[in-house]
Scaffold this motif. Structure first.
Motif: not given
Length: 162
Positions: A4, A6, A53, A55
């Motif tokens: 992930t 951010e 975000t 992923e």
């Protein structure tokens, strides 16, 4: 290797440079495809910093979750100023219409603790108070009192019927 990432990106203006490029480079995703999807999803926040975000999976697939910018950033963007007042109780830097405040509240509603548009609007009005932004030419505290008295019930009733 799935992970992930951010980042804060300018709405509709993300590019393969920092902060995304260095983070995405070592991953199996197509950086340009990620940037394009972020720009598509954040176009409504043109230029305002938006939390994103990303992923990603080992096979190069990815999902993007776009957050909502901070309320203060939305107020500044809507009113067109850079810095809030140093004396927000006495010096005002901008003025918003009821419709502009309602629009900001609608954008922020999913991220706020408020359970309806009227209460979300009160939270936005609180931010206006701390930034030194008037609403319809009056102190935001007075505007909030008028909401509490029911003066704007018709403005927020539209949302209930929808």
């Amino acid at each position: 290797m799935a992970g992930t990432i951010e980042a804060l990106v300018p709405g509709g203006q993300a590019n393969p440079g920092p902060p995304l490029g260095p983070e995405l480079g070592p991953t199996p995703v197509d950086v340009q495809a990620v940037v394009q999807e972020i720009n598509d999803q954040t176009a409504a926040f043109d230029g305002t910093e938006v939390p994103v975000t990303i992923e990603y999976e080992d096979d190069g697939s990815f999902e993007i979750d776009v957050g909502v910018p901070p309320t203060a950033a939305l107020v500044k963007d809507e009113a067109g100023f850079e810095t809030g007042s140093g004396e927000p109780a006495d010096e005002f830097v901008a003025d918003l219409s009821v419709e502009q405040v309602k629009t900001i509240a609608e954008q922020k509603l999913p991220d706020l603790l408020a359970y309806d548009l009227e209460n979300a609007t009160k939270e936005v009005v609180g931010t206006c108070t701390s930034l030194g932004v008037t609403i319809e030419g009056e102190d935001p505290r007075e505007f909030k009192a008028r909401i509490d008295e029911g003066e704007y019930d018709d403005v927020f009733a539209e949302e209930v019927e929808a």
